[in-house]
Each structure stands twice: as structure tokens, then as C-alpha cells.
Design a protein around this motif. Structure first.
Motif, PDB file in Angstrom:
ATOM      1  N   LYS A 140      35.091  26.190  35.611  1.00 16.25           N
ATOM      2  CA  LYS A 140      36.071  25.834  34.578  1.00 16.25           C
ATOM      3  C   LYS A 140      37.425  26.531  34.753  1.00 16.25           C
ATOM      4  O   LYS A 140      38.361  26.232  34.015  1.00 16.25           O
ATOM      5  CB  LYS A 140      35.518  26.147  33.196  1.00 16.25           C
ATOM      6  CG  LYS A 140      34.392  25.220  32.748  1.00 16.25           C
ATOM      7  CD  LYS A 140      33.942  25.547  31.337  1.00 16.25           C
ATOM      8  CE  LYS A 140      32.975  24.474  30.828  1.00 16.25           C
ATOM      9  NZ  LYS A 140      31.734  24.416  31.614  1.00 16.25           N
ATOM     10  N   ALA A 141      37.516  27.477  35.684  1.00 18.33           N
ATOM     11  CA  ALA A 141      38.760  28.230  35.855  1.00 18.33           C
ATOM     12  C   ALA A 141      39.124  28.328  37.321  1.00 18.33           C
ATOM     13  O   ALA A 141      38.261  28.572  38.169  1.00 18.33           O
ATOM     14  CB  ALA A 141      38.621  29.627  35.258  1.00 18.33           C
ATOM     15  N   GLU A 142      40.410  28.151  37.603  1.00 14.67           N
ATOM     16  CA  GLU A 142      40.931  28.354  38.961  1.00 14.67           C
ATOM     17  C   GLU A 142      41.691  29.664  39.085  1.00 14.67           C
ATOM     18  O   GLU A 142      41.885  30.158  40.195  1.00 14.67           O
ATOM     19  CB  GLU A 142      41.844  27.187  39.350  1.00 14.67           C
ATOM     20  CG  GLU A 142      41.104  25.874  39.520  1.00 14.67           C
ATOM     21  CD  GLU A 142      42.004  24.766  40.023  1.00 14.67           C
ATOM     22  OE1 GLU A 142      43.104  25.072  40.535  1.00 14.67           O
ATOM     23  OE2 GLU A 142      41.619  23.593  39.897  1.00 14.67           O
ATOM     24  N   SER A 143      42.133  30.203  37.965  1.00 18.63           N
ATOM     25  CA  SER A 143      42.703  31.549  37.914  1.00 18.63           C
ATOM     26  C   SER A 143      41.969  32.302  36.820  1.00 18.63           C
ATOM     27  O   SER A 143      41.670  31.740  35.761  1.00 18.63           O
ATOM     28  CB  SER A 143      44.204  31.513  37.602  1.00 18.63           C
ATOM     29  OG  SER A 143      44.930  30.891  38.634  1.00 18.63           O
ATOM     30  N   VAL A 144      41.651  33.560  37.082  1.00 22.33           N
ATOM     31  CA  VAL A 144      40.855  34.324  36.116  1.00 22.33           C
ATOM     32  C   VAL A 144      41.424  35.731  35.983  1.00 22.33           C
ATOM     33  O   VAL A 144      41.845  36.344  36.969  1.00 22.33           O
ATOM     34  CB  VAL A 144      39.368  34.354  36.525  1.00 22.33           C
ATOM     35  CG1 VAL A 144      39.186  35.018  37.887  1.00 22.33           C
ATOM     36  CG2 VAL A 144      38.511  35.036  35.483  1.00 22.33           C
ATOM     37  N   ALA A 145      41.472  36.221  34.743  1.00 25.04           N
ATOM     38  CA  ALA A 145      41.908  37.590  34.458  1.00 25.04           C
ATOM     39  C   ALA A 145      40.719  38.396  33.968  1.00 25.04           C
ATOM     40  O   ALA A 145      39.700  37.836  33.520  1.00 25.04           O
ATOM     41  CB  ALA A 145      43.020  37.588  33.411  1.00 25.04           C
TER      42      ALA A 145
END
Length: 406
Positions: A140-145
Motif C-alpha cells: 500500500k506504500a511506495e514511500s514509508v517513514a
């Protein structure tokens, strides 16, 4: 106001104009159409009862651009897990809790252990590793923090600034490290970074020369901050340390895997305060005592992989050089604090340096005594090669835990 210098070997994002969080979030909402974003929150159950996490969740409820929030929950029994589900239920974003002590995830852990692929010890590194596997399985995410759950000064602008460099489709950054000044209650904090990590890096540079890796580490303004972001596929190939060397270990891994042109750091907060670890002078397994040992060992391991030859005798030189550099820095910090009206206890600062100096020697001895030590959790690429459906079953286990069937 922040300076504007780019005087390291990684790009530095400053906070030059105090741009509003609303303006940043407008950009991020637009970015999310092509690059969906997620957040990992590694948490102990006890943090649900602390002063910080409820406020963090209140702030996250206002964040409009996240596709997914993944909470790693440690040290929770069944009743506590159910309470955690209720605690986080007010989040409007899609969110899932990894009940790391639950029977489903423990069964997967035992399966990994049989293949010598499981984390060797519980802790933040293990928590983050399982969350990373879930994020990749979820898709569900292509960038993650990622940030900690004990930040008492938290506001959602911290997250916006942290994820912006890896979320902007125009940028080419794969990994971003957050930094901030460690000032709270009129005191200068951040002792491990100021008094151990920075002087140790500079001692290594004096002894072993200007290695690119050491110049790289020395470019980070707060190398042991617990806040970073990355493109999601970075999670596949990095080996996460299971001990207090997590932050240095992650920096070392992305340095190994990517050009420094694709790595950056960002100023994420004017004020930052969180739960302070005790020094624990009499307990080598706790507090800053344990942290400094693990960080030193992480740096020794990395230098060894770069071909640096070390011996028991060389650690005496490292200790002596570190000690002199650290004492000089204490004087600089003392003067800086005085000019800014901050308190700094030189006696406790020098006592901390003495402890760290001893631990630098002890970490060196431990490094030589345990040549087969495996402090890194295997990468998810390796796990997928050994057990191809493990991530899918991790995803299914988390979904079942969060659906009510526990």
C-alpha cells in the motif's frame, strides 16, 4: 533560523522559511496520487499509557496523505492487544497492528528461527523488521517513514518534513534521515550523539584516514536519530541490527547499497524531546551504557568490512584519541550553552565521556571475542529466497489479528 550550507557529502534539507505544515501537506496529497505513503510506528505497550503517544495519534488523525499506518506492538498480552486496537481505532487512515507477542506472529517467528533467519533478540530492531516485512507484503506504500512513539513535542509537521524528500516524484532520494536540536527544559541533551558518536567518528578519521564511510557518517547532524524515511523497496535489501546499533547500522546499510547522491537528511523539528534513557553506569545491559557499547560495536563491524585492520592494541589508541576529542567538544558545548542561556553540567558530561571511553575498549574486546556474532537480522530478500510465501503469511496473520479473531 537554520543555516543553508551543503558542507557534507549528503544533501541537507533545511528549514529556511518555516513553511506551513498545511502547504507541505498540500504538496504531499498531490504526491500521494502517484507515490502512496505509509508510516511505521514501533511501540511498546507501555507507551500507550505514557504522555506522548495519545497526542501523536491525535496529530496523525489530521494527516491527509497517508495510505497506511503500521504499528508494531511489543510486550503486550491478549488483553493489552485488544486495548491497543481500541486505542488506535480513532485513526481514520487504513492501519494495522502487528501483535509481535501474539500466537500467530510467534509461530512465524519460530519457523524463521528453524531456518536461522529470525531476529536473535527482541527490541526495536526486531519490531521494525517485522513491520517492514508487512509493509512490503501489503503493497500500500511506495514511500514509508518511521518515527518513535515517545516524542512529547510531536506535531504532524515533523512527519511531513521527514517524508517529503522521498515522496516528491521530482526528487531522486532513496533514503532520508531526520535531525533536530536536542534542547529541552533549558538543557542541552543528546549526550550519546554529542559525546560519543561524533568524537568517535572523528577519532577514527584521525587514526585511519579520511575514509569515505567516515566522511559520510560525519555529514549527518544527528546520526542516531530514530526518525527516517525511504522508498519502500529499500526495505527489501537492508539488514537491520537487532540491538542499540539500529540507527548507525541502517545508515551503514544504505551507504553500502546506494550512491550518497541518493541519500539525504532533513531538519524536522525546532523542538524535540522524548523519553530520556538513564546513563546506567552500574548496569552494562541498560540505558546509555548499553547503547554506547552497541553503537561502538556496530561501527567496528562496518570498518572491518571496509578492510580496516584492528587489533586489541589499536583500541587503546582509539580510546585515547576519542577521549581527547570528546573533552575538547565538551568545552565547545559548554560555551555554546552558556551563550544561549542553557544549562550544561560539565561534571556529568565528563563522567559520561569516561564511561563511553571504557565502553569503546570493552566493545573492541567483545568484537574480537565473538567473531561469529550475527547482530544483523537477514534482509527480506534473503527470507523471500528461503521461504517464498513468508511475507504473504505474515500479512494474513496480521489481518486475522486485526479482524477480531484473537
Amino acid at each position: 533560523m537554520s543555516d543553508f550550507y551543503q558542507n557534507g557529502i549528503v544533501t541537507n534539507f533545511h528549514n529556511l522559511t518555516r513553511r506551513s505544515v498545511e502547504a507541505l501537506e498540500t504538496d504531499l496529497k498531490q504526491f500521494s496520487r502517484s507515490r502512496p505513503m505509509g508510516l511505521i510506528l514501533p511501540s511498546l505497550y507501555s507507551e500507550l499509557e505514557g504522555p506522548a503517544l495519545s497526542h501523536i495519534v491525535d496529530e496523525l488523525c489530521k494527516v491527509p496523505y497517508l495510505s497506511e499506518i503500521v504499528i508494531g506492538l511489543d510486550r503486550a498480552d491478549r488483553e493489552q492487544f485488544l486495548k491497543a486496537r481500541e486505542f488506535f481505532s480513532r485513526l481514520p487512515q487504513h492501519h494495522r497492528i502487528l501483535w509481535n507477542d501474539g500466537p500467530r506472529l510467534q509461530a512465524l517467528h519460530q519457523e524463521l528461527a528453524q531456518e536461522n533467519l529470525a531476529p536473535q533478540e527482541p527490541g526495536k530492531g526486531c519490531n521494525v523488521w517485522y513491520c517492514s516485512g508487512y509493509v512490503r507484503a501489503s503493497g500500500k506504500a511506495e514511500s514509508v517513514a518511521l518515527h518513535d512513539c515517545d516524542i512529547v513535542t510531536y506535531d504532524r509537521g515533523l512527519l511531513a518534513r521527514l517524508i517529503y524528500p522521498v515522496a516528491n516524484p521530482r526528487f531522486h532520494y532513496e533514503f532520508c534521515k531526520g535531525y533536530y536540536s536536542r534542547i529541552a527544559s533549558g538543557k542541552l541533551n543528546g549526550r550519546v550523539a554529542r559525546l560519543m558518536v561524533t568524537p568517535l567518528i572523528r577519532a577514527f578519521k584521525m587514526i585511519y584516514g579520511p575514509l569515505p564511510y567516515l566522511d559520510y557518517l560525519d555529514s549527518f547532524r544527528y546520526p542516531i536519530s530514530g526518525e527516517f524515511s525511504m522508498r519502500a523497496d529499500v526495505l527489501d535489501g537492508i539488514r537491520i541490527p537487532s540491538d542499540w546499533g539500529l540507527e548507525i547500522g541502517v545508515l551503514s546499510e544504505v551507504h553500502r547499497n546506494f550512491s550518497t547522491k541518493r541519500l539525504c537528511q532533513v531538519d524536522i523539528a525546532d523542538a524535540y524531546d522524548h523519553k530520556h534513557q538513564p546513563v546506567s553506569e552500574d548496569d552494562p545491559a541498560g540505558g546509555l551504557n548499553r547503547m554506547s557499547m552497541d553503537i561502538a560495536k556496530a561501527m567496528y563491524r562496518k570498518l572491518a568490512t571496509l578492510g580496516v585492520e584492528m587489533s586489541v592494541e589499536s583500541f587503546r589508541t582509539v580510546k585515547a584519541t576519542y577521549y581527547r576529542v570528546a573533552l575538547d567538544l565538551i568545552e565547545a558545548y559548554d560555551h555554546d550553552a552558556a551563550m544561549n542561556g542553557l544549562k550544561l553540567d560539565r561534571h556529568s558530561e565528563e563522567a559520561a565521556v569516561e564511561l563511553f571511553a571504557d565502553n569503546i575498549m570493552q566493545a573492541g574486546a567483545a568484537f574480537f571475542e565473538s567473531p561469529r556474532d550475527k547482530p544483523f537480522i537477514p534482509s527480506w530478500n534473503r527470507v523471500q529466497a528461503a521461504i517464498p510465501d513468508l511475507q504473504d503469511r505474515l500479512y494474513e496473520a496480521v489481518e486475522l489479528d486485526n479482524s477480531g479473531d484473537v
